[in-house]
Design a protein around this motif. Structure first.
Motif, PDB file in Angstrom:
ATOM      1  N   PRO A 150       0.806  -1.205   0.000  1.00  0.00           N
ATOM      2  CA  PRO A 150       0.000   0.000   0.000  1.00  0.00           C
ATOM      3  C   PRO A 150       0.844   1.263   0.000  1.00  0.00           C
ATOM      4  O   PRO A 150       1.789   1.397   0.759  1.00  0.00           O
ATOM      5  CB  PRO A 150      -0.808  -0.110   1.303  1.00  0.00           C
ATOM      6  CG  PRO A 150      -0.839  -1.563   1.600  1.00  0.00           C
ATOM      7  CD  PRO A 150       0.469  -2.095   1.113  1.00  0.00           C
ATOM      8  N   THR A 151       0.482   2.190  -0.867  1.00  0.00           N
ATOM      9  CA  THR A 151       1.206   3.446  -0.931  1.00  0.00           C
ATOM     10  C   THR A 151       1.147   4.161   0.408  1.00  0.00           C
ATOM     11  O   THR A 151       0.093   4.308   0.987  1.00  0.00           O
ATOM     12  CB  THR A 151       0.601   4.348  -2.015  1.00  0.00           C
ATOM     13  OG1 THR A 151       0.730   3.687  -3.264  1.00  0.00           O
ATOM     14  CG2 THR A 151       1.296   5.676  -2.084  1.00  0.00           C
TER      15      THR A 151
ATOM     16  N   GLU B 153      -7.400   9.611  -1.891  1.00  0.00           N
ATOM     17  CA  GLU B 153      -6.750   9.909  -3.165  1.00  0.00           C
ATOM     18  C   GLU B 153      -5.455   9.134  -3.323  1.00  0.00           C
ATOM     19  O   GLU B 153      -5.086   8.741  -4.440  1.00  0.00           O
ATOM     20  CB  GLU B 153      -6.498  11.409  -3.275  1.00  0.00           C
ATOM     21  CG  GLU B 153      -7.744  12.244  -3.457  1.00  0.00           C
ATOM     22  CD  GLU B 153      -8.538  12.472  -2.178  1.00  0.00           C
ATOM     23  OE1 GLU B 153      -9.613  13.075  -2.229  1.00  0.00           O
ATOM     24  OE2 GLU B 153      -8.052  12.050  -1.105  1.00  0.00           O
ATOM     25  N   MET B 154      -4.727   8.893  -2.230  1.00  0.00           N
ATOM     26  CA  MET B 154      -3.521   8.059  -2.304  1.00  0.00           C
ATOM     27  C   MET B 154      -3.883   6.614  -2.630  1.00  0.00           C
ATOM     28  O   MET B 154      -3.190   5.943  -3.401  1.00  0.00           O
ATOM     29  CB  MET B 154      -2.760   8.127  -0.981  1.00  0.00           C
ATOM     30  CG  MET B 154      -1.979   9.395  -0.759  1.00  0.00           C
ATOM     31  SD  MET B 154      -1.003   9.309   0.772  1.00  0.00           S
ATOM     32  CE  MET B 154      -0.165  10.891   0.709  1.00  0.00           C
ATOM     33  N   GLN B 155      -4.956   6.142  -2.041  1.00  0.00           N
ATOM     34  CA  GLN B 155      -5.374   4.774  -2.318  1.00  0.00           C
ATOM     35  C   GLN B 155      -5.801   4.616  -3.773  1.00  0.00           C
ATOM     36  O   GLN B 155      -5.589   3.560  -4.378  1.00  0.00           O
ATOM     37  CB  GLN B 155      -6.527   4.384  -1.391  1.00  0.00           C
ATOM     38  CG  GLN B 155      -6.125   4.255   0.067  1.00  0.00           C
ATOM     39  CD  GLN B 155      -7.201   3.587   0.901  1.00  0.00           C
ATOM     40  OE1 GLN B 155      -7.639   2.482   0.604  1.00  0.00           O
ATOM     41  NE2 GLN B 155      -7.623   4.268   1.955  1.00  0.00           N
ATOM     42  N   ALA B 156      -6.405   5.654  -4.350  1.00  0.00           N
ATOM     43  CA  ALA B 156      -6.803   5.592  -5.756  1.00  0.00           C
ATOM     44  C   ALA B 156      -5.580   5.464  -6.661  1.00  0.00           C
ATOM     45  O   ALA B 156      -5.584   4.686  -7.625  1.00  0.00           O
ATOM     46  CB  ALA B 156      -7.618   6.829  -6.123  1.00  0.00           C
ATOM     47  N   VAL B 157      -4.520   6.224  -6.360  1.00  0.00           N
ATOM     48  CA  VAL B 157      -3.282   6.106  -7.135  1.00  0.00           C
ATOM     49  C   VAL B 157      -2.697   4.711  -6.974  1.00  0.00           C
ATOM     50  O   VAL B 157      -2.246   4.082  -7.944  1.00  0.00           O
ATOM     51  CB  VAL B 157      -2.270   7.178  -6.698  1.00  0.00           C
ATOM     52  CG1 VAL B 157      -0.901   6.932  -7.341  1.00  0.00           C
ATOM     53  CG2 VAL B 157      -2.770   8.574  -7.056  1.00  0.00           C
ATOM     54  N   GLU B 158      -2.705   4.204  -5.755  1.00  0.00           N
ATOM     55  CA  GLU B 158      -2.151   2.878  -5.502  1.00  0.00           C
ATOM     56  C   GLU B 158      -2.893   1.800  -6.277  1.00  0.00           C
ATOM     57  O   GLU B 158      -2.277   0.929  -6.913  1.00  0.00           O
ATOM     58  CB  GLU B 158      -2.224   2.571  -4.014  1.00  0.00           C
ATOM     59  CG  GLU B 158      -1.779   1.151  -3.659  1.00  0.00           C
ATOM     60  CD  GLU B 158      -2.467   0.666  -2.406  1.00  0.00           C
ATOM     61  OE1 GLU B 158      -2.734  -0.542  -2.320  1.00  0.00           O
ATOM     62  OE2 GLU B 158      -2.732   1.497  -1.520  1.00  0.00           O
ATOM     63  N   ARG B 159      -4.236   1.837  -6.223  1.00  0.00           N
ATOM     64  CA  ARG B 159      -5.020   0.821  -6.923  1.00  0.00           C
ATOM     65  C   ARG B 159      -4.774   0.867  -8.424  1.00  0.00           C
ATOM     66  O   ARG B 159      -4.588  -0.171  -9.072  1.00  0.00           O
ATOM     67  CB  ARG B 159      -6.512   1.017  -6.639  1.00  0.00           C
ATOM     68  CG  ARG B 159      -6.948   0.573  -5.258  1.00  0.00           C
ATOM     69  CD  ARG B 159      -8.458   0.517  -5.175  1.00  0.00           C
ATOM     70  NE  ARG B 159      -9.058   1.829  -5.443  1.00  0.00           N
ATOM     71  CZ  ARG B 159      -9.318   2.728  -4.516  1.00  0.00           C
ATOM     72  NH1 ARG B 159      -9.002   2.483  -3.247  1.00  0.00           N
ATOM     73  NH2 ARG B 159      -9.878   3.879  -4.832  1.00  0.00           N
TER      74      ARG B 159
ATOM     75  N   ALA C 175      -6.043   9.596 -11.538  1.00  0.00           N
ATOM     76  CA  ALA C 175      -5.840   9.518 -10.091  1.00  0.00           C
ATOM     77  C   ALA C 175      -4.671  10.393  -9.657  1.00  0.00           C
ATOM     78  O   ALA C 175      -4.736  11.066  -8.616  1.00  0.00           O
ATOM     79  CB  ALA C 175      -5.609   8.066  -9.675  1.00  0.00           C
ATOM     80  N   CYS C 176      -3.599  10.410 -10.439  1.00  0.00           N
ATOM     81  CA  CYS C 176      -2.436  11.240 -10.107  1.00  0.00           C
ATOM     82  C   CYS C 176      -2.781  12.717 -10.166  1.00  0.00           C
ATOM     83  O   CYS C 176      -2.369  13.496  -9.298  1.00  0.00           O
ATOM     84  CB  CYS C 176      -1.288  10.936 -11.071  1.00  0.00           C
ATOM     85  SG  CYS C 176      -0.530   9.315 -10.846  1.00  0.00           S
TER      86      CYS C 176
END
Length: 429
Positions: A326-327, A335-341, A378-379
């Motif tokens: 996980p990021t 929003e961090m989780q969205a980039v990670e996924r 996402a970024c």
């Protein structure tokens, strides 16, 4: 006075009511017996803080209940930090501006609660500083994720058969993984290197001089939550001490509770230095009589549940995706989780394509572009929200510094005032 008259008939709720029942009782007694405008002002200021915190937390709860995904989004953190700064700037300073109330700061039980609040304010500054530096250190990883998506979207009409493009994208995504693995120490290292280089950039990123290598977000949060309890009920205190500090004690406890809850939520959302040792369980157990107790308890439970699910999925995920941790070491920021996924999905697809022949690779061209567009979106969403959040972290940092300085001055003035006053002349409210 109208507000005071509404409190008639609402006497103390018994020993368990403590200070919370005392507020409504005093409002009734003042309206019937004394008609003292000064006491009315004090009661309104004390009740104003409780109402303000209750309103802000209720708004946060509505925001959380409406969230489709993780509750800790950029919007939620912005509202939470605003609640901290507005409470310390306005409502609590209104209380400190009242001379009779401020005079009680250096007398029991308010003196101990005030000292605890000062200590929690210092730890709040440490958490804000660490969170700001961590966000700055993760920007490189976010730019790498955007580069990974961009290199696959440069020529959307061209045949998608360039293994070189895929390899470049995978290398960029690997930087996200490296940033995740090093996030616990990168904030302090990043700050140290910036301080050595000097210049305005370090001033913008560092809220204070540095974050020590030995500093731990987890230990700091555990220390902030330790001994956080409401003032003792009035029947357990000497009558004079109770009169001197009952309402102020509740105000000090409320401010401590807001700081502890807000920093716990921030540590859960942002991968601060050594976050892993932070307790997942809710740090504040407000008494049910408090106006803001229900909203804070519900928010804490929601965040704790997401934290537990996040850690469980991290340690019990499938082996095929173990490389994509996980990021932010389990940060819950939506929003961090969205980039990670999006990065994990694109990376898994590119790994599968690397093992296929050219014909199968060409057939997956459209899917690759779709995943790359998801990662790019996402970024962009994260980058657009990070800059305002970092500015707000700096603003709250400086407001807490000013709030703590005002509280120190008020305590010093209280001590000097009490030294020149007969010990029997206690203020009662």
């Amino acid at each position: 006075m109208a507000a005071a008259e509404q409190g008639q008939g609402q006497g103390p709720t018994g020993g368990g009511g403590g200070f919370f029942g005392m507020l409504s009782f005093r409002r009734s007694a003042t309206a019937v017996a004394s008609f003292d405008p000064a006491q009315d002002d004090e009661l309104l200021a004390l009740d104003g803080l409780q109402s303000h915190v209750a309103d802000r937390l209720a708004a946060l709860l509505i925001h959380a209940q409406a969230a489709q995904g993780p509750v800790l989004s950029l919007g939620f953190l912005s509202k939470l930090l605003d609640a901290v700064s507005s409470s310390s700037d306005a409502c609590f300073r209104d209380i400190l501006s009242l001379a009779p109330v401020a005079a009680a700061l250096s007398r029991p039980p308010a003196d101990r609660l005030a000292a605890d609040l000062l200590d929690r304010a210092v730890k709040t500054l440490d958490v804000l500083n660490s969170a700001s530096l961590t966000l700055a250190s993760l920007r490189g990883a976010h730019r790498a994720a955007l580069a990974a998506a961009s290199c696959l979207l440069l020529h959307p009409a061209a045949p998608c058969n360039s293994r070189a493009q895929f390899a470049r994208a995978r290398r960029a995504i690997a930087r996200i993984i490296a940033a995740d693995d090093n996030s616990s120490s990168s904030s302090s290292n990043n700050n140290k290197s910036q301080s050595q280089r000097g210049g305005g950039n370090s001033t913008m990123r560092a809220l204070s001089l540095s974050v020590s290598r030995n500093w731990s977000a987890g230990r700091s949060m555990n220390a902030m939550a330790a001994h956080l309890a409401p003032p003792p009920p009035m029947h357990q205190m000497h009558q004079a001490a109770a009169g001197a500090g009952c309402g102020l004690g509740l105000a000090l406890y409320t401010m401590s509770s807001v700081l502890v809850f807000a920093m716990w939520a921030l540590v859960a959302a942002v991968p601060c230095q050594d976050r892993a040792s932070a307790a997942i369980s809710p740090p504040v157990a407000p008494p049910k009589q408090a106006q803001w107790a229900g909203s804070m308890a519900a928010l804490q439970d929601r965040i704790a549940d997401e934290w537990k699910r996040r850690d469980k999925s991290r340690y019990h995920g499938s082996s095929s995706s173990s490389a994509m941790t996980p990021t932010g070491a389990g940060g819950l920021l939506a929003e961090m989780q969205a980039v990670e996924r999006a990065a994990r999905d694109l990376n898994s697809l590119l790994e599968e394509i690397a093992e296929e022949d050219d014909a199968e690779e060409t057939q997956r061209c459209e899917v690759v572009r779709e995943r790359a567009e998801e990662l790019a979106a996402a970024c962009r969403a994260l980058e657009e929200g990070l800059a305002p959040l970092e500015r707000q972290l700096r603003a709250v940092f400086h407001r807490v510094v000013a709030f703590r300085a005002d509280l120190v001055r008020s305590i010093d003035n209280s001590a000097r005032t009490n030294a020149a006053t007969a010990p029997t002349q206690y203020h009662s409210f």
